[in-house]
Design an enzyme around this catalytic site. Structure first.
Site, PDB file in Angstrom:
ATOM      1  N   ASP A 161       0.860  -1.188   0.000  1.00 13.99           N
ATOM      2  CA  ASP A 161       0.000   0.000   0.000  1.00 13.99           C
ATOM      3  C   ASP A 161       0.894   1.236   0.000  1.00 13.99           C
ATOM      4  OD1 ASP A 161      -2.172   1.635   0.089  1.00 13.99           O
ATOM      5  OD2 ASP A 161      -2.707   1.219   2.170  1.00 13.99           O
ATOM      6  N   MET A 162       0.775   2.056  -1.040  1.00 11.54           N
ATOM      7  CA  MET A 162       1.563   3.283  -1.103  1.00 11.54           C
ATOM      8  C   MET A 162       1.109   4.239  -0.002  1.00 11.54           C
ATOM      9  SD  MET A 162       3.576   2.588  -3.563  1.00 11.54           S
ATOM     10  CE  MET A 162       4.403   4.178  -3.709  1.00 11.54           C
ATOM     11  N   ASP A 171      -3.101   2.382  -6.072  1.00  8.93           N
ATOM     12  CA  ASP A 171      -1.947   2.488  -5.176  1.00  8.93           C
ATOM     13  C   ASP A 171      -1.771   1.296  -4.236  1.00  8.93           C
ATOM     14  OD1 ASP A 171      -4.160   3.009  -3.644  1.00  8.93           O
ATOM     15  OD2 ASP A 171      -3.238   4.629  -2.498  1.00  8.93           O
ATOM     16  N   GLU A 172      -2.413   0.177  -4.519  1.00  7.28           N
ATOM     17  CA  GLU A 172      -2.215  -0.996  -3.664  1.00  7.28           C
ATOM     18  C   GLU A 172      -2.373  -2.280  -4.472  1.00  7.28           C
ATOM     19  OE1 GLU A 172      -5.290  -1.968  -0.753  1.00  7.28           O
ATOM     20  OE2 GLU A 172      -6.504  -0.327  -1.548  1.00  7.28           O
TER      21      GLU A 172
END
Length: 386
Positions: A6-7, A100-101
């Site tokens: 996860d960013m 983003d994940e």
């Protein structure tokens, strides 16, 4: 073992990376108008109680010095594509969950890449080196635990749940941290005295299904350490959609139609650009009280024509009993296929079916737009929009 990457505050972190003046300051990415919402908040903003999905006027009320940055979707998408390719260098089993994940199944990769923990460390180091961004990772023997673990040590953290630790971890896991447990479910949990996932084991599966529907069965399984979900590699898109929060609430049919037409143009263009045909058209309406409804309809044959998508959306909108002002409208196509749909011609029909005619018109407009830019050719009714 499964990894969940996860960013950290993705959109906001990208903007702070690209603009040194934003570093260390409370910023949010989102619509700058009072009608906008926070898409992503930097960690400096989160310390002030600002979070994603919060109305922008509330965020600004909490922090008058808050810096609002308009989103650059194209930039975020390009970075996301690079990140997903980076992850695929560790395992071909990568399941992007959002921009983003992603989940990674690293089974069988240890001889090449090392232990799951070593892989997580390597991903973090390469992420910083190659993108200038940080990410957090969860490592666990089950998919849902990996997702929970990635959120436990943010930002730039790694949390590992070993197989022998899962029973204890599940027993003590706060029930609100379980994916899928929302406000309504939490109210029922309190009445039953359920505070942790381990507490769920006190109840029979039949009772849980009665109280929570299908999710009750999943809760029962998770509480016993059973998670049948696997990392799924998906090569194709499931749907293409477009939505926007309106500057002002609307209720009249003409305003709704204009918004649907705008989104139909975008969805149709994206379908044609990716060479897709949609077998289902769906719309989403969010009202002033933040409640929302969705409707969908099958399209036969599947289409990429903006006009057909618009016509279907208008029919769906008419089926709504709209009694509250609308603040957001969305439109999309799903059931995507790249095969050219066949049309059954009428026995006495000698002309091209209307759907195919509109597809040819749209493709001509696409070609003109590509050469001269957006806005050169638009629907007349959209030009009348204020």
């Amino acid at each position: 073992m499964i990894l969940h990457m996860d960013m950290d505050a993705f959109f906001a972190s990208v903007e702070q990376r690209d603009n040194p003046h934003l570093r260390g300051k409370p910023i949010v990415v989102g619509g700058a108008s009072g009608r906008g919402v926070v898409s992503t908040a930097s960690y400096e903003a989160r310390k002030l109680g600002i979070h994603s999905a919060m109305p922008m006027f509330q965020a600004l009320r909490r922090c008058p010095d808050l810096i609002v940055v308009p989103p650059d979707k194209k930039k975020y998408k390009n970075i996301s594509l690079f990140i997903m390719e980076l992850l695929k260098q560790y395992t071909p089993c990568v399941e992007p969950v959002s921009i983003d994940e992603a989940f990674l199944d690293v089974s069988g990769c240890t001889r090449l890449s090392g232990s799951p923990e070593a892989i997580a460390v390597s991903i973090q180091n390469r992420m910083v080196k190659q993108t200038g961004l940080t990410c957090s990772l969860g490592v666990a023997p089950m998919k849902f635990l990996a997702k929970i673990a990635s959120d436990m040590n943010k930002p730039n953290g790694i949390t590992v749940i070993h197989k022998h630790e899962t029973r204890s971890f599940i027993h003590n896991l706060a029930i609100h941290k379980v994916p899928g447990v929302g406000k309504n479910a939490m109210e029922k949990m309190k009445l039953l005295g359920i505070e942790t996932l381990g507490d769920v084991r006190r109840f029979k599966t039949q009772l849980l299904v009665k109280k929570f529907g299908k999710f009750g069965l999943r809760l029962s399984e998770l509480s016993r350490g059973i998670d049948s979900s696997r990392v799924e590699v998906q090569e194709e898109k499931k749907s293409i959609s477009s939505e926007s929060t309106l500057d002002m609430d609307i209720t009249d049919a003409e305003s709704i139609k204009k918004e649907l037409l705008k989104h139909a143009e975008i969805v149709g263009r994206d379908l044609r650009r990716h060479h897709f045909f949609a077998a289902t058209v769906f719309i989403k309406l969010k009202f002033s009280d933040f409640s929302q409804v969705t409707r969908q309809v099958k399209v036969n044959p599947p289409t990429c024509a903006s006009s057909v998508i618009y016509d279907m959306a208008v029919v769906l909108a008419k089926n709504f009993n709209i009694t509250k002002p609308i603040r957001l409208i969305g439109l999309g196509g799903s059931g995507l296929t790249k095969e050219k749909p066949y049309s059954q011609l009428d026995l006495f029909q000698s002309t091209v079916p209307p759907t195919e005619k509109w597809e040819k018109v749209d493709k001509t407009v696409d070609a003109i737009t590509k050469k001269f830019g957006h806005g050169i050719v638009t629907k007349a009714s959209l030009n009348k929009c204020p």
